[in-house]
Design a protein around this motif. Structure first.
Motif, PDB file in Angstrom:
ATOM      1  N   UNK A  39       4.260  15.099  -5.155  1.00 26.84           N
ATOM      2  CA  UNK A  39       4.436  13.644  -5.099  1.00 26.84           C
ATOM      3  C   UNK A  39       3.419  13.004  -4.150  1.00 26.84           C
ATOM      4  N   UNK A  40       3.124  13.673  -3.016  1.00 30.74           N
ATOM      5  CA  UNK A  40       2.145  13.138  -2.064  1.00 30.74           C
ATOM      6  C   UNK A  40       0.751  13.121  -2.680  1.00 30.74           C
ATOM      7  N   UNK A  41       0.440  14.178  -3.406  1.00 29.62           N
ATOM      8  CA  UNK A  41      -0.860  14.282  -4.075  1.00 29.62           C
ATOM      9  C   UNK A  41      -1.045  13.158  -5.097  1.00 29.62           C
ATOM     10  N   UNK A  42      -0.033  12.911  -5.903  1.00 29.86           N
ATOM     11  CA  UNK A  42      -0.123  11.869  -6.920  1.00 29.86           C
ATOM     12  C   UNK A  42      -0.212  10.481  -6.292  1.00 29.86           C
ATOM     13  N   UNK A  43       0.606  10.228  -5.287  1.00 32.11           N
ATOM     14  CA  UNK A  43       0.583   8.920  -4.646  1.00 32.11           C
ATOM     15  C   UNK A  43      -0.765   8.652  -3.995  1.00 32.11           C
ATOM     16  N   UNK A  44      -1.289   9.656  -3.295  1.00 32.42           N
ATOM     17  CA  UNK A  44      -2.582   9.487  -2.629  1.00 32.42           C
ATOM     18  C   UNK A  44      -3.698   9.267  -3.636  1.00 32.42           C
ATOM     19  N   UNK A  45      -3.803  10.147  -4.619  1.00 26.30           N
ATOM     20  CA  UNK A  45      -4.936  10.073  -5.545  1.00 26.30           C
ATOM     21  C   UNK A  45      -4.861   8.813  -6.401  1.00 26.30           C
ATOM     22  N   UNK A  46      -3.670   8.453  -6.849  1.00 25.75           N
ATOM     23  CA  UNK A  46      -3.534   7.231  -7.623  1.00 25.75           C
ATOM     24  C   UNK A  46      -3.882   5.993  -6.818  1.00 25.75           C
ATOM     25  N   UNK A  48      -5.985   5.874  -4.309  1.00 28.01           N
ATOM     26  CA  UNK A  48      -7.442   5.880  -4.151  1.00 28.01           C
ATOM     27  C   UNK A  48      -8.113   5.401  -5.436  1.00 28.01           C
ATOM     28  N   UNK A  49      -7.615   5.817  -6.583  1.00 21.61           N
ATOM     29  CA  UNK A  49      -8.174   5.341  -7.854  1.00 21.61           C
ATOM     30  C   UNK A  49      -8.108   3.815  -7.937  1.00 21.61           C
ATOM     31  N   UNK A  50      -6.967   3.239  -7.588  1.00 25.72           N
ATOM     32  CA  UNK A  50      -6.805   1.783  -7.682  1.00 25.72           C
ATOM     33  C   UNK A  50      -7.683   1.066  -6.651  1.00 25.72           C
ATOM     34  N   UNK A  51      -7.804   1.657  -5.482  1.00 31.14           N
ATOM     35  CA  UNK A  51      -8.677   1.115  -4.424  1.00 31.14           C
ATOM     36  C   UNK A  51     -10.119   1.078  -4.906  1.00 31.14           C
ATOM     37  N   UNK A  52     -10.594   2.186  -5.466  1.00 31.42           N
ATOM     38  CA  UNK A  52     -11.967   2.250  -5.962  1.00 31.42           C
ATOM     39  C   UNK A  52     -12.180   1.274  -7.106  1.00 31.42           C
ATOM     40  N   UNK A  53     -11.227   1.206  -8.031  1.00 26.41           N
ATOM     41  CA  UNK A  53     -11.354   0.294  -9.168  1.00 26.41           C
ATOM     42  C   UNK A  53     -11.461  -1.153  -8.702  1.00 26.41           C
ATOM     43  N   UNK A  54     -10.794  -1.483  -7.594  1.00 25.29           N
ATOM     44  CA  UNK A  54     -10.862  -2.839  -7.076  1.00 25.29           C
ATOM     45  C   UNK A  54     -12.259  -3.235  -6.635  1.00 25.29           C
ATOM     46  N   UNK A  55     -12.974  -2.336  -5.983  1.00 31.68           N
ATOM     47  CA  UNK A  55     -14.351  -2.640  -5.568  1.00 31.68           C
ATOM     48  C   UNK A  55     -15.235  -2.891  -6.786  1.00 31.68           C
ATOM     49  N   UNK A  56     -15.066  -2.067  -7.790  1.00 28.99           N
ATOM     50  CA  UNK A  56     -15.913  -2.168  -8.981  1.00 28.99           C
ATOM     51  C   UNK A  56     -15.570  -3.414  -9.787  1.00 28.99           C
ATOM     52  N   UNK A  57     -14.289  -3.660 -10.001  1.00 28.41           N
ATOM     53  CA  UNK A  57     -13.872  -4.778 -10.848  1.00 28.41           C
ATOM     54  C   UNK A  57     -14.106  -6.127 -10.184  1.00 28.41           C
ATOM     55  N   UNK A  58     -13.921  -6.194  -8.862  1.00 26.83           N
ATOM     56  CA  UNK A  58     -13.967  -7.482  -8.170  1.00 26.83           C
ATOM     57  C   UNK A  58     -15.236  -7.677  -7.343  1.00 26.83           C
ATOM     58  N   UNK A  59     -16.078  -6.646  -7.275  1.00 24.17           N
ATOM     59  CA  UNK A  59     -17.356  -6.777  -6.586  1.00 24.17           C
ATOM     60  C   UNK A  59     -17.244  -7.022  -5.095  1.00 24.17           C
ATOM     61  N   UNK A  60     -16.250  -6.436  -4.452  1.00 22.38           N
ATOM     62  CA  UNK A  60     -16.098  -6.612  -3.006  1.00 22.38           C
ATOM     63  C   UNK A  60     -17.295  -5.986  -2.284  1.00 22.38           C
ATOM     64  N   UNK A  61     -17.851  -6.685  -1.342  1.00 22.32           N
ATOM     65  CA  UNK A  61     -19.035  -6.196  -0.626  1.00 22.32           C
ATOM     66  C   UNK A  61     -18.731  -5.777   0.804  1.00 22.32           C
ATOM     67  N   UNK A  62     -17.468  -5.784   1.191  1.00 18.79           N
ATOM     68  CA  UNK A  62     -17.051  -5.332   2.514  1.00 18.79           C
ATOM     69  C   UNK A  62     -15.864  -4.390   2.346  1.00 18.79           C
ATOM     70  N   UNK A  64     -12.248  -2.654   2.360  1.00 14.95           N
ATOM     71  CA  UNK A  64     -10.880  -3.130   2.164  1.00 14.95           C
ATOM     72  C   UNK A  64      -9.941  -1.948   2.317  1.00 14.95           C
ATOM     73  N   UNK A  65      -8.742  -2.162   2.853  1.00 18.47           N
ATOM     74  CA  UNK A  65      -7.818  -1.040   3.021  1.00 18.47           C
ATOM     75  C   UNK A  65      -7.291  -0.530   1.691  1.00 18.47           C
ATOM     76  N   UNK A  66      -6.940   0.734   1.666  1.00 19.21           N
ATOM     77  CA  UNK A  66      -6.274   1.297   0.491  1.00 19.21           C
ATOM     78  C   UNK A  66      -4.875   0.700   0.417  1.00 19.21           C
ATOM     79  N   UNK A  67      -4.437   0.331  -0.773  1.00 18.25           N
ATOM     80  CA  UNK A  67      -3.127  -0.282  -0.947  1.00 18.25           C
ATOM     81  C   UNK A  67      -1.993   0.693  -0.661  1.00 18.25           C
TER      82      UNK A  67
END
Length: 247
Positions: A39-46, A48-62, A64-67
């Motif tokens: 469960x810890x592995x899935x929560x962490x990796x998922x 991180x996936x959403x965090x990374x997708x946010x930079x790409x989709x929204x073009x953040x240039x600074x 941001x914390x992982x959700x």
């Protein structure tokens, strides 16, 4: 490897991770990460996936914390991970080649899109191995070219940052060689007391120790998942890596 190759690897590895987690069950211990259950592995990796997708989709240039990680478990958590992985793959697939956003490793030769695709391919591959270790049986192999790319990212990216703890009281030179990934799959790493490891491609000068083996095993060893396949020279440098290289 090209960005498209990393995207394919990310897609494949995330599917394998989810399948292994589903079979193992979220209560299963993760032997390669002793403090974690699946469960810890899935929560962490998922997350991180959403965090990374946010930079790409929204073009953040600074930065941001992982959700926050979700308060889910069992089949619902596996489904949430699959959704997180699919969001990331789809976001990277749709991103423009000239994407501008924040990245966090000193690898200026990589565009932001190439950076995030490669980084998440490796994030997912290592944690897929963890999930398969929790499931039991023989984990799926890591392709030699992907393993060699992961060694390069770890040595020239992660450990080039000041936060790397791999230091030696006296200057030392460590050689790292993937024996099955071509002539270019060798790195020379200069270690000192005051600066982060300085890694370059190629066999430059004499080395105090060499870590070598097939690319997939060397990759997993440098991420402290398996023992180093072969050490020659000063074995204390291999021990130092295992003790201080955690990310």
């Amino acid at each position: 490897m090209q960005t498209a190759d990393f995207l394919h690897a990310l897609d494949r590895e995330g599917r394998l991770l989810a399948a292994a987690a589903d079979r193992a069950g979220t209560d299963a211990k993760v032997p390669t990460c002793p403090e974690w259950q699946v469960r810890d592995l899935l929560r962490h990796t998922g997350a991180v996936h959403r965090w990374a997708a946010g930079f790409v989709a929204e073009g953040h240039t600074t930065p941001r914390p992982i959700g926050e990680e979700p308060d889910l478990d069992g089949a619902e958590l596996v489904a949430w991970y699959r959704d997180s992985h699919r969001l990331l793959v789809d976001t990277l697939s749709a991103a423009p080649a000239d994407l501008e956003c924040w990245t966090f490793l000193p690898l200026p030769e990589l565009s932001p899109l190439a950076f995030w695709t490669r980084r998440q391919a490796h994030e997912t591959t290592v944690h897929r191995y963890d999930a398969e270790a929790a499931r039991g049986g023989t984990p799926s192999p890591v392709a030699a070219d992907l393993g060699a790319e992961g060694v390069d990212e770890l040595l020239r990216g992660f450990h080039a940052r000041p936060k790397s703890r791999v230091r030696t009281a006296q200057p030392k030179v460590l050689r790292v060689r993937a024996t099955d990934a071509g002539r270019d799959a060798v790195w020379t790493v200069r270690l000192t007391a005051d600066e982060p490891p300085a890694a370059v491609r190629g066999a430059s000068g004499e080395a105090d120790a060499e870590l070598s083996g097939p690319a997939d095993q060397l990759y997993l060893a440098l991420w402290n998942r398996v023992p180093v396949p072969h050490v020659s020279g000063d074995h204390a440098l291999a021990a130092l890596w295992q003790e201080t290289s955690g990310i």
